[in-house]
Motif scaffolding. Structure first.
Motif, PDB file in Angstrom:
ATOM      1  N   CYS A  83       0.830  -1.214   0.000  1.00  0.00           N
ATOM      2  CA  CYS A  83       0.000   0.000   0.000  1.00  0.00           C
ATOM      3  C   CYS A  83       0.860   1.258   0.000  1.00  0.00           C
ATOM      4  CB  CYS A  83      -0.958  -0.009   1.193  1.00  0.00           C
ATOM      5  SG  CYS A  83      -2.245  -1.271   1.065  1.00  0.00           S
ATOM      6  N   THR A  84       1.985   1.225   0.699  1.00  0.00           N
ATOM      7  CA  THR A  84       2.897   2.367   0.706  1.00  0.00           C
ATOM      8  C   THR A  84       3.487   2.583  -0.690  1.00  0.00           C
ATOM      9  OG1 THR A  84       3.374   2.080   3.051  1.00  0.00           O
ATOM     10  CG2 THR A  84       4.993   3.312   1.757  1.00  0.00           C
ATOM     11  N   ALA A  85       3.819   1.502  -1.376  1.00  0.00           N
ATOM     12  CA  ALA A  85       4.324   1.623  -2.748  1.00  0.00           C
ATOM     13  C   ALA A  85       3.255   2.216  -3.671  1.00  0.00           C
ATOM     14  CB  ALA A  85       4.782   0.261  -3.268  1.00  0.00           C
ATOM     15  N   ARG A  86       2.003   1.901  -3.419  1.00  0.00           N
ATOM     16  CA  ARG A  86       0.909   2.406  -4.249  1.00  0.00           C
ATOM     17  C   ARG A  86       0.560   3.852  -3.948  1.00  0.00           C
ATOM     18  NH1 ARG A  86      -3.858  -2.176  -3.940  1.00  0.00           N
ATOM     19  NH2 ARG A  86      -2.850  -3.768  -5.233  1.00  0.00           N
ATOM     20  N   TRP A  87       0.451   4.184  -2.657  1.00  0.00           N
ATOM     21  CA  TRP A  87      -0.147   5.455  -2.261  1.00  0.00           C
ATOM     22  C   TRP A  87       0.733   6.358  -1.396  1.00  0.00           C
ATOM     23  CZ3 TRP A  87      -3.882   1.278  -0.763  1.00  0.00           C
ATOM     24  CH2 TRP A  87      -4.691   0.917  -1.827  1.00  0.00           C
ATOM     25  N   GLY A  88       1.959   5.981  -1.151  1.00  0.00           N
ATOM     26  CA  GLY A  88       2.857   6.805  -0.352  1.00  0.00           C
ATOM     27  C   GLY A  88       2.824   6.422   1.115  1.00  0.00           C
ATOM     28  N   ASP A  89       3.546   7.202   1.905  1.00  0.00           N
ATOM     29  CA  ASP A  89       3.652   6.906   3.336  1.00  0.00           C
ATOM     30  C   ASP A  89       2.291   6.991   4.019  1.00  0.00           C
ATOM     31  OD1 ASP A  89       6.391   6.483   3.240  1.00  0.00           O
ATOM     32  OD2 ASP A  89       6.853   8.588   3.645  1.00  0.00           O
ATOM     33  N   PRO A  90       2.023   6.041   4.924  1.00  0.00           N
ATOM     34  CA  PRO A  90       0.721   6.047   5.610  1.00  0.00           C
ATOM     35  C   PRO A  90       0.693   7.005   6.791  1.00  0.00           C
ATOM     36  CG  PRO A  90       2.021   4.197   6.374  1.00  0.00           C
ATOM     37  CD  PRO A  90       2.833   4.876   5.291  1.00  0.00           C
ATOM     38  N   LEU A  91      -0.498   7.345   7.165  1.00  0.00           N
ATOM     39  CA  LEU A  91      -0.756   8.016   8.428  1.00  0.00           C
ATOM     40  C   LEU A  91      -0.920   6.909   9.461  1.00  0.00           C
ATOM     41  CD1 LEU A  91      -1.633  10.561  10.096  1.00  0.00           C
ATOM     42  CD2 LEU A  91      -3.963  10.049   9.354  1.00  0.00           C
ATOM     43  N   VAL A  92      -0.168   6.960  10.554  1.00  0.00           N
ATOM     44  CA  VAL A  92      -0.334   5.971  11.618  1.00  0.00           C
ATOM     45  C   VAL A  92      -1.329   6.566  12.607  1.00  0.00           C
ATOM     46  CG1 VAL A  92       0.780   4.612  13.414  1.00  0.00           C
ATOM     47  CG2 VAL A  92       1.988   5.059  11.269  1.00  0.00           C
ATOM     48  N   VAL A  93      -2.475   5.924  12.711  1.00  0.00           N
ATOM     49  CA  VAL A  93      -3.586   6.440  13.499  1.00  0.00           C
ATOM     50  C   VAL A  93      -3.592   5.787  14.874  1.00  0.00           C
ATOM     51  CG1 VAL A  93      -6.097   6.695  13.612  1.00  0.00           C
ATOM     52  CG2 VAL A  93      -4.924   6.805  11.397  1.00  0.00           C
ATOM     53  N   ASP A  94      -3.523   6.610  15.924  1.00  0.00           N
ATOM     54  CA  ASP A  94      -3.581   6.133  17.304  1.00  0.00           C
ATOM     55  C   ASP A  94      -5.043   6.012  17.700  1.00  0.00           C
ATOM     56  OD1 ASP A  94      -3.419   5.633  20.017  1.00  0.00           O
ATOM     57  OD2 ASP A  94      -2.370   7.489  20.516  1.00  0.00           O
ATOM     58  N   LEU A  95      -5.549   4.790  17.676  1.00  0.00           N
ATOM     59  CA  LEU A  95      -6.952   4.554  18.011  1.00  0.00           C
ATOM     60  C   LEU A  95      -7.181   4.533  19.518  1.00  0.00           C
ATOM     61  CD1 LEU A  95      -7.570   1.811  15.343  1.00  0.00           C
ATOM     62  CD2 LEU A  95      -8.488   4.129  15.320  1.00  0.00           C
ATOM     63  N   TRP A  96      -6.166   4.233  20.275  1.00  0.00           N
ATOM     64  CA  TRP A  96      -6.300   4.165  21.726  1.00  0.00           C
ATOM     65  C   TRP A  96      -6.648   5.520  22.316  1.00  0.00           C
ATOM     66  CZ3 TRP A  96      -7.331   0.809  25.242  1.00  0.00           C
ATOM     67  CH2 TRP A  96      -7.102   1.108  26.572  1.00  0.00           C
ATOM     68  N   ALA A  97      -6.073   6.583  21.772  1.00  0.00           N
ATOM     69  CA  ALA A  97      -6.273   7.913  22.341  1.00  0.00           C
ATOM     70  C   ALA A  97      -7.740   8.330  22.367  1.00  0.00           C
ATOM     71  CB  ALA A  97      -5.460   8.944  21.566  1.00  0.00           C
ATOM     72  N   GLY A  98      -8.506   7.965  21.359  1.00  0.00           N
ATOM     73  CA  GLY A  98      -9.896   8.393  21.317  1.00  0.00           C
ATOM     74  C   GLY A  98     -10.895   7.319  21.643  1.00  0.00           C
ATOM     75  N   SER A 161     -13.456  11.498   8.868  1.00  0.00           N
ATOM     76  CA  SER A 161     -13.302  10.667  10.062  1.00  0.00           C
ATOM     77  C   SER A 161     -11.872  10.669  10.578  1.00  0.00           C
ATOM     78  CB  SER A 161     -13.774   9.232   9.802  1.00  0.00           C
ATOM     79  OG  SER A 161     -12.994   8.614   8.800  1.00  0.00           O
ATOM     80  N   LEU A 162     -10.913  11.077   9.764  1.00  0.00           N
ATOM     81  CA  LEU A 162      -9.516  11.157  10.197  1.00  0.00           C
ATOM     82  C   LEU A 162      -9.098  12.561  10.595  1.00  0.00           C
ATOM     83  CD1 LEU A 162      -7.690   8.867   7.600  1.00  0.00           C
ATOM     84  CD2 LEU A 162      -8.374   8.318   9.929  1.00  0.00           C
ATOM     85  N   ASP A 163      -9.998  13.526  10.518  1.00  0.00           N
ATOM     86  CA  ASP A 163      -9.626  14.916  10.796  1.00  0.00           C
ATOM     87  C   ASP A 163      -8.960  15.098  12.150  1.00  0.00           C
ATOM     88  OD1 ASP A 163     -10.425  15.768   8.344  1.00  0.00           O
ATOM     89  OD2 ASP A 163     -12.299  16.691   9.026  1.00  0.00           O
ATOM     90  N   GLY A 164      -9.427  14.429  13.175  1.00  0.00           N
ATOM     91  CA  GLY A 164      -8.859  14.591  14.511  1.00  0.00           C
ATOM     92  C   GLY A 164      -7.521  13.912  14.708  1.00  0.00           C
ATOM     93  N   VAL A 165      -7.085  13.092  13.757  1.00  0.00           N
ATOM     94  CA  VAL A 165      -5.824  12.373  13.921  1.00  0.00           C
ATOM     95  C   VAL A 165      -4.761  12.816  12.928  1.00  0.00           C
ATOM     96  CG1 VAL A 165      -6.919  10.359  14.933  1.00  0.00           C
ATOM     97  CG2 VAL A 165      -6.598  10.462  12.473  1.00  0.00           C
ATOM     98  N   ARG A 166      -5.076  13.695  12.026  1.00  0.00           N
ATOM     99  CA  ARG A 166      -4.107  14.107  10.995  1.00  0.00           C
ATOM    100  C   ARG A 166      -2.881  14.788  11.568  1.00  0.00           C
ATOM    101  NH1 ARG A 166      -6.000  13.128   6.068  1.00  0.00           N
ATOM    102  NH2 ARG A 166      -8.231  13.081   5.786  1.00  0.00           N
ATOM    103  N   ASP A 167      -3.018  15.501  12.656  1.00  0.00           N
ATOM    104  CA  ASP A 167      -1.887  16.212  13.243  1.00  0.00           C
ATOM    105  C   ASP A 167      -1.442  15.587  14.552  1.00  0.00           C
ATOM    106  OD1 ASP A 167      -1.907  18.160  11.175  1.00  0.00           O
ATOM    107  OD2 ASP A 167      -3.610  19.115  12.159  1.00  0.00           O
ATOM    108  N   GLY A 169      -3.389  14.230  16.795  1.00  0.00           N
ATOM    109  CA  GLY A 169      -4.398  14.281  17.845  1.00  0.00           C
ATOM    110  C   GLY A 169      -5.059  12.948  18.026  1.00  0.00           C
ATOM    111  N   SER A 170      -5.960  12.857  18.961  1.00  0.00           N
ATOM    112  CA  SER A 170      -6.671  11.605  19.186  1.00  0.00           C
ATOM    113  C   SER A 170      -7.759  11.435  18.128  1.00  0.00           C
ATOM    114  CB  SER A 170      -7.294  11.599  20.585  1.00  0.00           C
ATOM    115  OG  SER A 170      -8.344  12.535  20.645  1.00  0.00           O
ATOM    116  N   ALA A 171      -8.316  10.249  18.117  1.00  0.00           N
ATOM    117  CA  ALA A 171      -9.342   9.949  17.123  1.00  0.00           C
ATOM    118  C   ALA A 171     -10.582  10.804  17.293  1.00  0.00           C
ATOM    119  CB  ALA A 171      -9.722   8.459  17.192  1.00  0.00           C
ATOM    120  N   ASP A 172     -10.794  11.341  18.490  1.00  0.00           N
ATOM    121  CA  ASP A 172     -11.991  12.162  18.682  1.00  0.00           C
ATOM    122  C   ASP A 172     -11.654  13.657  18.610  1.00  0.00           C
ATOM    123  OD1 ASP A 172     -12.362  11.992  22.334  1.00  0.00           O
ATOM    124  OD2 ASP A 172     -10.669  12.551  21.087  1.00  0.00           O
ATOM    125  N   GLY A 173     -10.436  13.970  18.186  1.00  0.00           N
ATOM    126  CA  GLY A 173     -10.074  15.360  17.998  1.00  0.00           C
ATOM    127  C   GLY A 173      -9.576  16.045  19.240  1.00  0.00           C
TER     128      GLY A 173
END
Length: 174
Positions: A83-98, A161-167, A169-173
């Motif tokens: 997937c990284t080869a196809r679409w570039g580096d992934p966003l690693v989403v911390d699901l625990w935080a939210g 749905s990823l807006d709160g984790v892009r920078d 932050g937690s999954a709930d912003g």
């Protein structure tokens, strides 16, 4: 995909999972909320079980769990590389935080799907925006409880749905 209670599940392989990921990436969202043996979804998300291991009710030896974890982790790593080869580096989403238990039973009420559902079985996922900009694809390894099967999961969701984790932050912003 193996059956829910399979004692000798076929190994998870990237070759078996990639067609499922490609299908999920282009599948339309469901108009209604649903759940079946392959996953669940709704108007804003889809989750697909790419591979389900055996359960661990009778596994008294930690080595059995470690072997399954190593196998599924290796498959996940290979899928992340593709997937990284196809679409570039992934966003690693911390699901625990939210979504984590430390926030109490109602913490996930404001967390958008599929992050809420994924946060019940795993602490993180790798996600890529898909071409067209109208959805993202995520990959994760999860297990709802130590006796239950491990699952290699793919999910698609709306960009918001990823807006709160892009920078970071937690999954709930928060």
């Amino acid at each position: 995909m193996s059956s829910k209670n399979s004692g000798s599940a076929a190994p998870a392989t990237p070759e078996a999972c990639l067609p499922l990921i490609d299908g999920l990436a282009t599948r339309p969202f469901s108009e209604t909320v649903f759940q079946d043996a392959t996953g669940d979804g709704g108007p804003d998300h889809l989750i697909r079980v790419l591979h389900r291991s055996r359960d661990f009710w009778d596994a008294e030896d930690l080595q059995v769990w470690e072997q399954v974890d190593a196998e599924l982790s290796a498959c996940l790593d290979a899928l992340i590389a593709v997937c990284t080869a196809r679409w570039g580096d992934p966003l690693v989403v911390d699901l625990w935080a939210g979504c984590g238990d430390e926030y109490g039973d109602d913490a996930g009420d404001d967390v958008p799907e599929p992050l809420r559902t994924l946060g019940q079985v795993t602490t993180s996922m790798h996600a890529w925006p898909l071409p067209g900009g109208d959805r993202w694809l995520g990959l994760a390894l999860g297990q709802a409880d130590k006796e239950l099967p491990m699952e290699l999961l793919a999910a698609v969701g709306l960009p918001a749905s990823l807006d709160g984790v892009r920078d970071g932050g937690s999954a709930d912003g928060a």
